[in-house]
Every structure is written in C-alpha cells, then in structure tokens.
Design a protein around this motif. Structure first.
Motif, PDB file in Angstrom:
ATOM      1  N   GLU A 236       0.824  -1.214   0.000  1.00  0.00           N
ATOM      2  CA  GLU A 236       0.000   0.000   0.000  1.00  0.00           C
ATOM      3  C   GLU A 236       0.858   1.265   0.000  1.00  0.00           C
ATOM      4  OE1 GLU A 236       0.496  -0.997   4.380  1.00  0.00           O
ATOM      5  OE2 GLU A 236       0.113  -2.108   2.526  1.00  0.00           O
ATOM      6  N   GLU A 237       2.066   1.181   0.611  1.00  0.00           N
ATOM      7  CA  GLU A 237       2.960   2.342   0.598  1.00  0.00           C
ATOM      8  C   GLU A 237       3.552   2.540  -0.789  1.00  0.00           C
ATOM      9  OE1 GLU A 237       3.859   5.582   1.782  1.00  0.00           O
ATOM     10  OE2 GLU A 237       3.450   4.373   3.567  1.00  0.00           O
ATOM     11  N   MET A 238       3.870   1.438  -1.477  1.00  0.00           N
ATOM     12  CA  MET A 238       4.354   1.543  -2.854  1.00  0.00           C
ATOM     13  C   MET A 238       3.286   2.142  -3.749  1.00  0.00           C
ATOM     14  SD  MET A 238       7.483   0.785  -3.601  1.00  0.00           S
ATOM     15  CE  MET A 238       7.366   0.501  -5.364  1.00  0.00           C
ATOM     16  N   GLU A 239       2.039   1.749  -3.537  1.00  0.00           N
ATOM     17  CA  GLU A 239       0.948   2.282  -4.357  1.00  0.00           C
ATOM     18  C   GLU A 239       0.813   3.788  -4.165  1.00  0.00           C
ATOM     19  OE1 GLU A 239      -2.655   0.168  -3.552  1.00  0.00           O
ATOM     20  OE2 GLU A 239      -1.789  -1.781  -4.106  1.00  0.00           O
ATOM     21  N   ARG A 240       0.966   4.250  -2.925  1.00  0.00           N
ATOM     22  CA  ARG A 240       0.870   5.690  -2.671  1.00  0.00           C
ATOM     23  C   ARG A 240       1.990   6.448  -3.382  1.00  0.00           C
ATOM     24  NH1 ARG A 240      -1.446   4.286   2.418  1.00  0.00           N
ATOM     25  NH2 ARG A 240       0.561   3.925   3.389  1.00  0.00           N
ATOM     26  N   ALA A 241       3.184   5.871  -3.376  1.00  0.00           N
ATOM     27  CA  ALA A 241       4.302   6.514  -4.072  1.00  0.00           C
ATOM     28  C   ALA A 241       4.060   6.545  -5.580  1.00  0.00           C
ATOM     29  CB  ALA A 241       5.604   5.782  -3.757  1.00  0.00           C
ATOM     30  N   LEU A 242       3.628   5.427  -6.138  1.00  0.00           N
ATOM     31  CA  LEU A 242       3.395   5.356  -7.586  1.00  0.00           C
ATOM     32  C   LEU A 242       2.249   6.261  -8.020  1.00  0.00           C
ATOM     33  CD1 LEU A 242       3.879   1.524  -8.162  1.00  0.00           C
ATOM     34  CD2 LEU A 242       5.418   3.367  -8.873  1.00  0.00           C
ATOM     35  N   ASP A 243       1.301   6.500  -7.112  1.00  0.00           N
ATOM     36  CA  ASP A 243       0.188   7.398  -7.434  1.00  0.00           C
ATOM     37  C   ASP A 243       0.670   8.824  -7.714  1.00  0.00           C
ATOM     38  OD1 ASP A 243      -1.721   5.454  -7.288  1.00  0.00           O
ATOM     39  OD2 ASP A 243      -2.390   5.940  -5.259  1.00  0.00           O
ATOM     40  N   GLN A 244       1.862   9.177  -7.222  1.00  0.00           N
ATOM     41  CA  GLN A 244       2.413  10.523  -7.466  1.00  0.00           C
ATOM     42  C   GLN A 244       3.152  10.605  -8.805  1.00  0.00           C
ATOM     43  OE1 GLN A 244       4.699  12.296  -4.352  1.00  0.00           O
ATOM     44  NE2 GLN A 244       3.105  12.068  -2.822  1.00  0.00           N
ATOM     45  N   LEU A 245       3.301   9.476  -9.466  1.00  0.00           N
ATOM     46  CA  LEU A 245       4.088   9.440 -10.700  1.00  0.00           C
ATOM     47  C   LEU A 245       3.194   9.112 -11.896  1.00  0.00           C
ATOM     48  CD1 LEU A 245       7.044   7.285  -9.321  1.00  0.00           C
ATOM     49  CD2 LEU A 245       6.948   9.786  -9.491  1.00  0.00           C
ATOM     50  N   PRO A 246       3.502   9.659 -13.067  1.00  0.00           N
ATOM     51  CA  PRO A 246       2.763   9.292 -14.276  1.00  0.00           C
ATOM     52  C   PRO A 246       2.881   7.791 -14.559  1.00  0.00           C
ATOM     53  CG  PRO A 246       4.101  11.244 -14.657  1.00  0.00           C
ATOM     54  CD  PRO A 246       4.520  10.691 -13.324  1.00  0.00           C
ATOM     55  N   ALA A 247       1.937   7.262 -15.320  1.00  0.00           N
ATOM     56  CA  ALA A 247       1.882   5.822 -15.589  1.00  0.00           C
ATOM     57  C   ALA A 247       3.165   5.304 -16.234  1.00  0.00           C
ATOM     58  CB  ALA A 247       0.681   5.511 -16.473  1.00  0.00           C
ATOM     59  N   GLU A 248       3.863   6.142 -17.002  1.00  0.00           N
ATOM     60  CA  GLU A 248       5.081   5.705 -17.682  1.00  0.00           C
ATOM     61  C   GLU A 248       6.170   5.260 -16.704  1.00  0.00           C
ATOM     62  OE1 GLU A 248       7.008   8.858 -19.843  1.00  0.00           O
ATOM     63  OE2 GLU A 248       6.529  10.352 -18.312  1.00  0.00           O
ATOM     64  N   PHE A 249       6.079   5.703 -15.450  1.00  0.00           N
ATOM     65  CA  PHE A 249       7.086   5.320 -14.460  1.00  0.00           C
ATOM     66  C   PHE A 249       6.943   3.857 -14.025  1.00  0.00           C
ATOM     67  CE2 PHE A 249       7.865   9.783 -14.319  1.00  0.00           C
ATOM     68  CZ  PHE A 249       9.129   9.946 -13.795  1.00  0.00           C
ATOM     69  N   ASP A 250       5.750   3.295 -14.159  1.00  0.00           N
ATOM     70  CA  ASP A 250       5.562   1.878 -13.811  1.00  0.00           C
ATOM     71  C   ASP A 250       6.504   1.010 -14.635  1.00  0.00           C
ATOM     72  OD1 ASP A 250       3.609   2.787 -12.150  1.00  0.00           O
ATOM     73  OD2 ASP A 250       1.938   1.841 -13.195  1.00  0.00           O
ATOM     74  N   SER A 251       6.572   1.302 -15.929  1.00  0.00           N
ATOM     75  CA  SER A 251       7.447   0.540 -16.825  1.00  0.00           C
ATOM     76  C   SER A 251       8.905   0.847 -16.541  1.00  0.00           C
ATOM     77  CB  SER A 251       7.109   0.871 -18.279  1.00  0.00           C
ATOM     78  OG  SER A 251       8.008   0.243 -19.159  1.00  0.00           O
ATOM     79  N   LEU A 252       9.221   2.119 -16.320  1.00  0.00           N
ATOM     80  CA  LEU A 252      10.593   2.524 -16.038  1.00  0.00           C
ATOM     81  C   LEU A 252      11.138   1.804 -14.803  1.00  0.00           C
ATOM     82  CD1 LEU A 252      12.996   4.425 -16.705  1.00  0.00           C
ATOM     83  CD2 LEU A 252      11.962   6.073 -15.125  1.00  0.00           C
ATOM     84  N   LEU A 253      10.314   1.695 -13.774  1.00  0.00           N
ATOM     85  CA  LEU A 253      10.721   1.045 -12.528  1.00  0.00           C
ATOM     86  C   LEU A 253      10.574  -0.471 -12.569  1.00  0.00           C
ATOM     87  CD1 LEU A 253       9.084   3.641 -10.127  1.00  0.00           C
ATOM     88  CD2 LEU A 253      11.538   3.138 -10.193  1.00  0.00           C
TER      89      LEU A 253
END
Length: 255
Positions: free
Chosen positions: A234-251
């Motif tokens: 849930e903490e990772m989800e909160r962090a990813l919510d601050q980033l554009p979707a393109e960061f999911d692939s980057l990370l």
C-alpha cells in the motif's frame, strides 16, 4: 524477508539479552495480538510475514468474545516470553514497530481499530526497517558491468526518485529502507515534487552517476524491484500514485 530477519530487527532495536529472547517476545506479542483480532484481520496482518511467524497471528486459539484488556495483554506476553511485567511494554513496542516496517502503517492501523483504545501505548511507534541494508538488497539483484560503481548508481537513482516525489511521500517511503539509502532518498526531496518525465528521470541519473542511459535504466529497474521487496504494497501504491503511468514501466513495476 525471512523469519530470522524480522527477529534480528527486534533484537537490534531493543535491549533484550539474546536473539532467543527477541524471538520469544516476538512470538508472544503476535500470538496475543492475534487473539484480539478477527480471523480476517489476523490473516491480512499475517500475509506479508514469513510462515513461521504468520501462523502465530492466525492459528492462535480465540476463546474470548472480545479482545483482552491491555493490562492483561501485557501480562500474558510477559508470562509467555518470560519477561518482567514492568519492562514488557517497551519490548512489545519494538515488536509492533518492526511489524509496521513489514506490513505497513495502514494495515497496522486496521488491526489497531479492532483493539481497545489503550493499546495505543504500543501502536504509536514508527516503522522499523526489516532486513539487510537496502543497497545490499538492490545490488544482489543487479547485473552491472564490472566498471560501474553500483552503489553510486543506486544512490543517484534514489536521490532522483526523492526529487520526483513530494517530501512527505519520500519520508514515508524512507522508513522502510535500512542503512544509508534512507537518507539518499531524502537528500533531494522538497515539499513540492519536481515535475519531470520518465526520460528526464533517466537523464538525471545519467548525469548524477556518470553512466550510460542503458546502465541508468538498469539501475532504476533494480531499485524498483528492491523497493517492491522491502516496502509494503500500500505504501508503494501511494508513491506510484504521485508518478505518471510511464514510471511503472521505467521502474519495472508494470503489471
């Protein structure tokens, strides 16, 4: 994260005299917390824990219709762990802090809501990072060229991530990182997150670490995988919510 990692974290964060005593108070705390929780909540709390410890929460016998009083809870933990009643509260607080470091503050608060108010005395503690230093976890999963300074590249990645997140989120995320990585994530953080794209993120890592774009992308995925290992979902989800979707692939965190 293994059972030994969690018990080691309790041992290092308290003044218990041995790892055996740390294990005893950890198991006694989990058992007696489990007795006061619904089966469903105990399972949710136990899910991120290694099997030998998750069983203490889930498989405990629940004889009472409601949670035991806080004082009785402490007495029971003291008896089962063979600790003095006058000091047991401080050890339980350590166990709860380590538990928070693994399951996350949100899940811990869900459990707290099922217990009497004075349990706040042990639940009001910051999460304790569990396991090996974050850099060791990240490097273990990396495949850098021999000429690359892996630690410096990981540091540059964390500094850039901290820059891209709000300071509040960087601080929340940092609580789950062991070692120097905690501060690296905060070094460039500010109240307002910097707004830049995934490609710009790579460029900043390239400049900070003086590496190629390919190496920077590899480091970013390595850090993403290591964060997934040590940070509650849930903490990772909160962090990813601050980033554009393109960061999911980057990370490397795309589903």
């Amino acid at each position: 994260m293994t059972e030994s990692d969690l018990i080691e974290a309790v041992f290092r964060s308290s003044d218990v005299t041995s790892r055996e005593q740390a294990e005893a108070v950890t198991r006694a705390t989990l058992r007696n917390l489990g007795r006061g929780l619904s089966v469903g909540e105990a399972r949710d709390l136990a899910a991120p824990l290694p099997p030998g410890l998750s069983e203490e929460l889930v498989e405990v016998e629940r004889k009472q219709a409601k949670p035991m009083a806080y004082e009785e809870f402490l007495e029971q933990v003291a008896e089962e762990a063979d600790l003095p009643e006058e000091t047991v509260q401080q050890y339980v607080r350590v166990v709860v802090g380590v538990l928070a470091g693994r399951v996350g503050k949100e899940e811990l608060e869900n459990a707290r809501a099922q217990l009497p108010p004075n349990y706040d005395r042990v639940f009001g503690t910051d999460p304790t990072a569990v396991g090996r230093p974050f850099v060791a976890v990240a490097i273990e999963g990396a495949e850098f060229e021999p000429t690359v300074d892996a630690e410096a590249t990981i540091r540059s990645t964390l500094e850039t991530l901290g820059e891209r997140l709000s300071r509040g989120e960087a601080e929340d995320l940092s609580q789950y990182l062991e070692g120097e990585a905690k501060q690296w994530l905060l070094d460039q953080a500010s109240t307002d997150a910097a707004d830049f794209s995934a490609d710009a993120f790579v460029d900043r890592v390239v400049r900070r670490a003086d590496v190629s774009g390919e190496t920077a992308r590899k480091a970013i995925r390595t850090v993403g995988a290591a964060l997934s290992d040590v940070v509650p979902p849930e903490e990772m989800e909160r962090a990813l919510d601050q980033l554009p979707a393109e960061f999911d692939s980057l990370l490397g965190l795309e589903e």
